[in-house]
Design a protein around this motif. Structure first.
Motif, PDB file in Angstrom:
ATOM      1  N   GLU A  73      -1.896   3.592  15.304  1.00  0.00           N
ATOM      2  CA  GLU A  73      -0.843   3.500  16.321  1.00  0.00           C
ATOM      3  C   GLU A  73      -0.658   2.041  16.701  1.00  0.00           C
ATOM      4  O   GLU A  73      -1.622   1.288  16.736  1.00  0.00           O
ATOM      5  N   GLY A  74       0.568   1.675  17.038  1.00  0.00           N
ATOM      6  CA  GLY A  74       0.860   0.295  17.407  1.00  0.00           C
ATOM      7  C   GLY A  74       1.869  -0.279  16.444  1.00  0.00           C
ATOM      8  O   GLY A  74       2.414   0.435  15.608  1.00  0.00           O
ATOM      9  N   GLU A  75       2.109  -1.591  16.590  1.00  0.00           N
ATOM     10  CA  GLU A  75       3.150  -2.216  15.783  1.00  0.00           C
ATOM     11  C   GLU A  75       2.555  -3.248  14.842  1.00  0.00           C
ATOM     12  O   GLU A  75       1.697  -4.027  15.233  1.00  0.00           O
ATOM     13  N   ILE A  76       3.011  -3.230  13.593  1.00  0.00           N
ATOM     14  CA  ILE A  76       2.638  -4.283  12.646  1.00  0.00           C
ATOM     15  C   ILE A  76       3.902  -4.754  11.945  1.00  0.00           C
ATOM     16  O   ILE A  76       4.705  -3.935  11.491  1.00  0.00           O
ATOM     17  N   ARG A  77       4.077  -6.061  11.878  1.00  0.00           N
ATOM     18  CA  ARG A  77       5.162  -6.639  11.087  1.00  0.00           C
ATOM     19  C   ARG A  77       4.600  -7.713  10.182  1.00  0.00           C
ATOM     20  O   ARG A  77       3.786  -8.521  10.605  1.00  0.00           O
ATOM     21  N   ILE A  78       5.058  -7.706   8.943  1.00  0.00           N
ATOM     22  CA  ILE A  78       4.674  -8.738   7.986  1.00  0.00           C
ATOM     23  C   ILE A  78       5.935  -9.520   7.661  1.00  0.00           C
ATOM     24  O   ILE A  78       6.911  -8.936   7.172  1.00  0.00           O
ATOM     25  N   ALA A  79       5.922 -10.828   7.940  1.00  0.00           N
ATOM     26  CA  ALA A  79       7.109 -11.678   7.751  1.00  0.00           C
ATOM     27  C   ALA A  79       8.341 -11.024   8.381  1.00  0.00           C
ATOM     28  O   ALA A  79       9.426 -11.050   7.813  1.00  0.00           O
ATOM     29  N   GLY A  80       8.139 -10.406   9.523  1.00  0.00           N
ATOM     30  CA  GLY A  80       9.246  -9.786  10.244  1.00  0.00           C
ATOM     31  C   GLY A  80       9.543  -8.352   9.833  1.00  0.00           C
ATOM     32  O   GLY A  80      10.304  -7.661  10.502  1.00  0.00           O
ATOM     33  N   LEU A  81       8.917  -7.893   8.737  1.00  0.00           N
ATOM     34  CA  LEU A  81       9.215  -6.546   8.254  1.00  0.00           C
ATOM     35  C   LEU A  81       8.263  -5.523   8.865  1.00  0.00           C
ATOM     36  O   LEU A  81       7.052  -5.716   8.845  1.00  0.00           O
ATOM     37  N   PRO A  82       8.805  -4.422   9.372  1.00  0.00           N
ATOM     38  CA  PRO A  82       7.925  -3.355   9.851  1.00  0.00           C
ATOM     39  C   PRO A  82       7.279  -2.652   8.652  1.00  0.00           C
ATOM     40  O   PRO A  82       7.827  -2.684   7.557  1.00  0.00           O
ATOM     41  N   LEU A  83       6.128  -2.036   8.874  1.00  0.00           N
ATOM     42  CA  LEU A  83       5.485  -1.340   7.757  1.00  0.00           C
ATOM     43  C   LEU A  83       5.995   0.095   7.635  1.00  0.00           C
ATOM     44  O   LEU A  83       5.221   1.035   7.529  1.00  0.00           O
ATOM     45  N   SER A  84       7.319   0.206   7.627  1.00  0.00           N
ATOM     46  CA  SER A  84       7.915   1.527   7.487  1.00  0.00           C
ATOM     47  C   SER A  84       7.893   1.925   6.018  1.00  0.00           C
ATOM     48  O   SER A  84       7.680   1.098   5.142  1.00  0.00           O
ATOM     49  N   LYS A  85       8.129   3.201   5.783  1.00  0.00           N
ATOM     50  CA  LYS A  85       8.110   3.714   4.408  1.00  0.00           C
ATOM     51  C   LYS A  85       9.054   2.917   3.511  1.00  0.00           C
ATOM     52  O   LYS A  85       8.710   2.541   2.392  1.00  0.00           O
TER      53      LYS A  85
END
Ligand SMILES: Nc1ncnc2c1ncn2[C@@H]1O[C@H](COP(=O)(O)OP(=O)(O)OP(=O)(O)O)[C@@H](O)[C@H]1O
Ligand SMILES: [Mg+2]
Length: 251
Positions: A73-85
């Motif tokens: 749970e929580g938020e992660i972004r890599i280079a601005g990208l969410p870790l969505s499917k």
């Protein structure tokens, strides 16, 4: 956050975004163990950050979140990208992750095949793949091992080949889980020089405080699923009481 349409710019174009952004990350393993407890951190492009802490602190668990292998749970972004499917393939192309256990990384009949796997799946042609494999193996001092079976290599050799599998893909971000574990002094020195020569964002977990001291101006200290320190490495290395409290030692 704007919705990304098909004609949106590639991830590299999202300048200004941190390489790694984590907000209030919590994770429980399926058996209920609460391994990550409210982690928040932002790492800017080009920053080199060490991740330390005692066995079981949650370092590997945290790292496995950064390319979506675990998801809490929580938020992660890599280079601005969410870790969505939808964004996961893009994120995985950006993040070069080396696992703590090289047996989780190597699965091909030869070292060459393991290192070629990533570039092949990125769609590069045969010549480009060969060149990438040769360069990556040379960088980790394993150029003579291309035709060997990964399964039969020593632990330190496997660690080197694992790093080569990631380097061959040309990632923007390196997430390395104990890359110096099992390396001999010369291999360790080569690793330090290799990392020092790369202008990439790096998050590297290690128990090797000398490596931290040499390579990482910023350090994250984890203990019991939390980040208990995030700041200058030099300040931590001079705080004996703090080091002792978290099972760490001066280099
Ligand atoms: N599959 C799992 N199921 C339940 N608990 C787990 C699982 N994997 C790890 N843990 C627990 O989660 C905690 C964090 O483990 P993790 O491997 O992230 O620690 P670490 O900081 O990487 O340690 P080390 O320095 O030994 O590599 C530990 O208490 C561990 O026992
Ligand atoms: Mg670990």
């Amino acid at each position: 956050m704007p919705i990304h349409h098909d004609n949106s710019p590639p991830p590299q174009a999202q300048t200004g975004a941190p390489s790694i952004l984590v907000r209030e990350l919590n994770y429980r393993y399926p058996d209920g163990f609460h391994a990550l407890r409210g982690l928040s951190v932002a790492i800017a492009p080009g920053e080199r950050v060490g991740l330390v802490g005692p066995n079981g602190a949650g370092k590997s668990t945290f790292m496995l979140h950064l390319n979506g292998l675990l998801s809490g749970e929580g938020e992660i972004r890599i280079a601005g990208l969410p870790l969505s499917k939808e964004k996961l393939p893009e994120v995985r192309a950006l993040v070069g992750m080396v696992f703590q256990n090289p047996d989780d990384q190597l699965f091909s009949p030869t070292v060459f095949d393991d290192v070629a796997f990533g570039p092949l799946h990125m769609g590069y042609g045969e010549e480009e793949v060969r060149q990438r494999v040769a360069e990556a193996l040379a960088a980790v001092g394993m150029a003579d091992f291309a035709e060997r079976m990964p399964y039969h290599l020593s632990v330190g050799q496997k660690k080197r080949v694992s790093l080569a599998t990631v380097l061959a893909m040309g990632p923007e971000l390196l997430v390395l889980d104990e890359p110096s574990a099992g390396l001999d002094p010369r291999g360790r020195r080569q690793l330090i020089e290799l990392l020092d020569g790369m202008a990439l964002t790096m998050l590297v977990s290690t128990h090797d405080m000398r490596l931290v001291d040499e390579l990482f101006p910023r350090i994250l200290v984890m203990d019991a699923g939390q980040i208990v320190y995030d700041g200058e490495t030099s300040a931590v290395l001079n705080d004996d009481a703090f080091l002792r409290a978290h099972g760490l030692e001066k280099p």
